[in-house]
Design a protein around this motif. Structure first.
Motif, PDB file in Angstrom:
ATOM      1  N   ASP A  39       0.828  -1.210   0.000  1.00 38.78           N
ATOM      2  CA  ASP A  39       0.000   0.000   0.000  1.00 38.78           C
ATOM      3  C   ASP A  39       0.858   1.253   0.000  1.00 38.78           C
ATOM      4  O   ASP A  39       0.493   2.280  -0.585  1.00 38.78           O
ATOM      5  N   ASP A  40       2.011   1.199   0.676  1.00 36.44           N
ATOM      6  CA  ASP A  40       2.927   2.346   0.652  1.00 36.44           C
ATOM      7  C   ASP A  40       3.384   2.635  -0.767  1.00 36.44           C
ATOM      8  O   ASP A  40       3.489   3.798  -1.179  1.00 36.44           O
ATOM      9  N   ALA A  41       3.677   1.573  -1.529  1.00 37.94           N
ATOM     10  CA  ALA A  41       4.160   1.754  -2.901  1.00 37.94           C
ATOM     11  C   ALA A  41       3.138   2.497  -3.742  1.00 37.94           C
ATOM     12  O   ALA A  41       3.487   3.401  -4.521  1.00 37.94           O
ATOM     13  N   LEU A  42       1.861   2.151  -3.607  1.00 35.04           N
ATOM     14  CA  LEU A  42       0.829   2.819  -4.387  1.00 35.04           C
ATOM     15  C   LEU A  42       0.563   4.227  -3.874  1.00 35.04           C
ATOM     16  O   LEU A  42       0.425   5.180  -4.655  1.00 35.04           O
ATOM     17  N   ARG A  43       0.499   4.362  -2.553  1.00 39.40           N
ATOM     18  CA  ARG A  43       0.176   5.666  -1.963  1.00 39.40           C
ATOM     19  C   ARG A  43       1.165   6.744  -2.402  1.00 39.40           C
ATOM     20  O   ARG A  43       0.774   7.867  -2.732  1.00 39.40           O
ATOM     21  N   SER A  58       0.102  -7.858  -7.621  1.00 38.06           N
ATOM     22  CA  SER A  58      -1.098  -7.092  -7.262  1.00 38.06           C
ATOM     23  C   SER A  58      -1.385  -5.931  -8.189  1.00 38.06           C
ATOM     24  O   SER A  58      -2.548  -5.611  -8.457  1.00 38.06           O
ATOM     25  N   TYR A  59      -0.342  -5.266  -8.694  1.00 39.84           N
ATOM     26  CA  TYR A  59      -0.518  -4.040  -9.459  1.00 39.84           C
ATOM     27  C   TYR A  59      -0.289  -4.266 -10.950  1.00 39.84           C
ATOM     28  O   TYR A  59       0.321  -5.247 -11.358  1.00 39.84           O
ATOM     29  N   ALA A  60      -0.773  -3.345 -11.747  1.00 40.76           N
ATOM     30  CA  ALA A  60      -0.692  -3.460 -13.211  1.00 40.76           C
ATOM     31  C   ALA A  60      -0.338  -2.111 -13.812  1.00 40.76           C
ATOM     32  O   ALA A  60      -0.278  -1.092 -13.127  1.00 40.76           O
ATOM     33  N   SER A  61      -0.102  -2.117 -15.114  1.00 41.44           N
ATOM     34  CA  SER A  61       0.092  -0.854 -15.823  1.00 41.44           C
ATOM     35  C   SER A  61      -1.268  -0.183 -16.005  1.00 41.44           C
ATOM     36  O   SER A  61      -2.300  -0.853 -16.118  1.00 41.44           O
ATOM     37  N   ARG A  80      -9.743  11.041 -16.340  1.00 45.67           N
ATOM     38  CA  ARG A  80     -10.041   9.661 -15.955  1.00 45.67           C
ATOM     39  C   ARG A  80      -8.726   9.002 -15.547  1.00 45.67           C
ATOM     40  O   ARG A  80      -7.807   8.879 -16.352  1.00 45.67           O
ATOM     41  N   ILE A  81      -8.674   8.602 -14.292  1.00 46.72           N
ATOM     42  CA  ILE A  81      -7.471   7.984 -13.733  1.00 46.72           C
ATOM     43  C   ILE A  81      -7.696   6.476 -13.698  1.00 46.72           C
ATOM     44  O   ILE A  81      -8.666   5.987 -13.114  1.00 46.72           O
ATOM     45  N   GLY A  82      -6.808   5.740 -14.350  1.00 46.32           N
ATOM     46  CA  GLY A  82      -6.997   4.308 -14.543  1.00 46.32           C
ATOM     47  C   GLY A  82      -6.807   3.484 -13.290  1.00 46.32           C
ATOM     48  O   GLY A  82      -6.304   3.933 -12.264  1.00 46.32           O
ATOM     49  N   ASP A  83      -7.189   2.219 -13.397  1.00 44.04           N
ATOM     50  CA  ASP A  83      -7.140   1.267 -12.291  1.00 44.04           C
ATOM     51  C   ASP A  83      -5.740   0.670 -12.179  1.00 44.04           C
ATOM     52  O   ASP A  83      -5.247   0.062 -13.132  1.00 44.04           O
ATOM     53  N   PRO A  84      -5.073   0.802 -11.034  1.00 42.11           N
ATOM     54  CA  PRO A  84      -3.720   0.254 -10.899  1.00 42.11           C
ATOM     55  C   PRO A  84      -3.677  -1.208 -10.476  1.00 42.11           C
ATOM     56  O   PRO A  84      -2.588  -1.754 -10.301  1.00 42.11           O
ATOM     57  N   TYR A  85      -4.843  -1.851 -10.307  1.00 45.20           N
ATOM     58  CA  TYR A  85      -4.893  -3.199  -9.761  1.00 45.20           C
ATOM     59  C   TYR A  85      -5.138  -4.254 -10.828  1.00 45.20           C
ATOM     60  O   TYR A  85      -5.848  -4.020 -11.803  1.00 45.20           O
ATOM     61  N   LYS A  86      -4.583  -5.422 -10.581  1.00 43.79           N
ATOM     62  CA  LYS A  86      -4.939  -6.610 -11.346  1.00 43.79           C
ATOM     63  C   LYS A  86      -6.177  -7.249 -10.714  1.00 43.79           C
ATOM     64  O   LYS A  86      -6.470  -7.059  -9.552  1.00 43.79           O
TER      65      LYS A  86
END
Length: 486
Positions: A23-27, A391-394, A418-424
């Motif tokens: 979660d730190d990486a995404l935040r 967990s994460y994607a492009s 529009r901000i895309g989805d970072p999750y798989k």
């Protein structure tokens, strides 16, 4: 957007506390390019336009578009509304969205072709804001977090329990064990609990920028920047389970336990550095095409984590000899030490492609397209890096903005992002934002006003196996930019 948050942050692996999580990486990798009011009101689509201090965090070639020196200052007011189960929370915050200075140096005898001017800039853009409060609730849950803690503790001597959770539950009489160290809770099989969690977050990511750029023949604009990012994040949360039926309207639970509360405190501070290069090409008079490349931000971060637990039992009703409470109905325990850790984080590489078309001096249409692969975030921990890649994607972000100049002094603006989805997988954290604003200029002074709105949902799990709880978030921002050209 929807995201499943497991509300447990730290794992005890081989006796070593691992503070950082994916979660730190995404935040700390997600950015919002809306430093000035003009940029925010146009959806942050400034990669090909330039001439605005916010553009230096998007495409540093935007500095070369300036024809004069400029100073800007942008105060900002933000309101975050959260709601769950008809419970609403509002949090206001006053911040500085931008402060910046651009110096434009034009040669006395500028040639018709070649370098027309060199520009230099120094300043600050806020690229992320973490301020909000939230309340989550599940009524009549057939499971309890105590069951999860008991399962995690099985086979472990009390002296070796996880110091920040299970150890505190044991010390406040919420867990006990038999001779084989199989752990039990004070709840009976048919007991149900009302579960609540209060979250208070605050913080930001601010980027201090040093940039320079060249204007080549008014056809090609080149720029580069160094960004130093300052991180501050603090989260205080309280998780409470209350015995169902304490209001007297329902049949109460059989257990003598009335309520317990688990509090967590997390603070992250640090700094990082990145490098950006960009170019804007003007193939024809009214068309601008831009490209920008951002290196990863290389962070060094410090985290501090501590917890506490409290329990409340019904006095003189303890009929469970395996849970002696020493004649006292209330118990409280703090973690014996504060977990401190220092770690490195490398955020993903970014690429931004932009286009803008100027309809004479009357209107502007601008589009930015951003690519970022969150699975490329890296800690100095290979186990976490594997979890990040799984967990994460492009993802792809789109920002669109427009400006209409009603007269030489007054403009109207609008924007969409529009901000895309970072999750798989099934988790969806994409969202949309809408913005608008106006601008006024007179001689060497200009004033811009912008408003942005976005709404999204987040799905939480209090612990594995608990019901999913949804919190709705509504974010309102108002920014005012005061600028002077000279």
């Amino acid at each position: 957007m929807k995201r499943i948050y497991y509300i447990f942050i730290f794992l005890l692996i081989g006796g070593t506390l691992s503070a950082q999580t994916i979660d730190d990486a995404l935040r700390f990798s997600k950015h919002d390019y809306s430093g000035t009011a003009r940029s925010m009101s146009m959806g942050g689509a400034f990669g090909a336009l330039g001439g605005d201090f916010s553009s230096l965090s998007i495409n540093p070639a935007g500095i070369a578009v300036y024809r004069s020196s400029e100073f800007t200052f942008t105060p900002s007011l933000e309101l975050v509304e959260t709601s769950n189960s008809d419970v609403n929370n509002d949090k206001y915050s006053f911040t500085v969205g931008n402060i910046g200075y651009v110096a434009s140096m034009v040669p006395r005898l500028a040639p018709d072709k070649g370098i027309q001017n060199f520009n230099f800039a120094i300043g600050y853009n806020r690229v992320a804001n973490f301020n909000r409060e939230g309340f989550l609730m599940t009524l009549e849950s057939p499971t309890s977090r105590l069951d999860y803690w008991a399962e995690m503790s099985n086979g472990t001597h009390p002296d070796n329990l996880y110091a920040f959770e299970e150890q505190l539950a044991y010390d406040t009489y919420l867990l006990n064990h038999d001779d084989d160290f199989n752990y039990i809770t004070p709840l009976y099989p048919n007991d149900v609990m009302d579960q609540m969690k209060y979250i208070n977050e605050k913080g930001y990511i601010g980027e201090y920028i040093i940039a320079g750029g060249l204007n080549v023949s008014h056809k090609l604009y080149l720029g580069a920047s160094i960004g130093i990012q300052d991180v501050y994040y603090k989260s205080t949360s309280t998780y409470i389970e209350t015995i169902f039926g304490l209001d007297g309207n329902e049949i109460p639970n059989e257990s003598a336990l009335e309520e317990f509360a688990f509090k967590e405190y997390l603070k992250t501070t640090g700094a990082g550095v990145n490098f950006k290069i960009g170019a804007i090409l003007r193939p024809i008079k009214n068309l601008r095409l831009g490209i920008a490349l951002h290196t990863p931000t290389y962070y060094n971060l410090d985290e501090r984590y501590e917890t506490s637990m409290s329990s409340q039992f019904t006095p003189n009703m303890n009929d469970q000899p395996e849970f002696p409470v020493d004649g006292d109905a209330n118990h409280e325990k703090y973690s014996e030490f504060v977990a401190r850790s220092n770690f490195d984080l490398e955020t993903p590489f970014r690429a931004i492609f932009s286009g803008a078309y100027l309809l004479g001096k009357r209107a502007i249409i601008s589009v930015d397209y951003e690519m970022i692969d969150y699975s490329n975030s890296e800690f100095d921990d290979n186990n976490l890096n594997r979890s990040i890649s799984e967990s994460y994607a492009s993802t792809h972000n789109l920002r669109i903005g427009g400006e209409l100049r009603l007269n030489p002094n007054f403009s109207l603006r609008g924007g969409y992002a529009r901000i895309g989805d970072p999750y798989k997988g099934v988790i969806d954290e994409s969202y949309e934002s809408y913005s608008g604003g106006l601008g006024f200029k007179q001689n060497n002074f200009f004033f811009d006003l912008g408003y942005q709105f976005r709404e999204y949902d987040e799905d939480y799990n209090f612990y594995p196996g608990s019901d999913i709880v949804t919190m709705n978030n509504k974010n309102h921002q108002v920014r005012m930019t005061f600028g002077f050209k000279f």
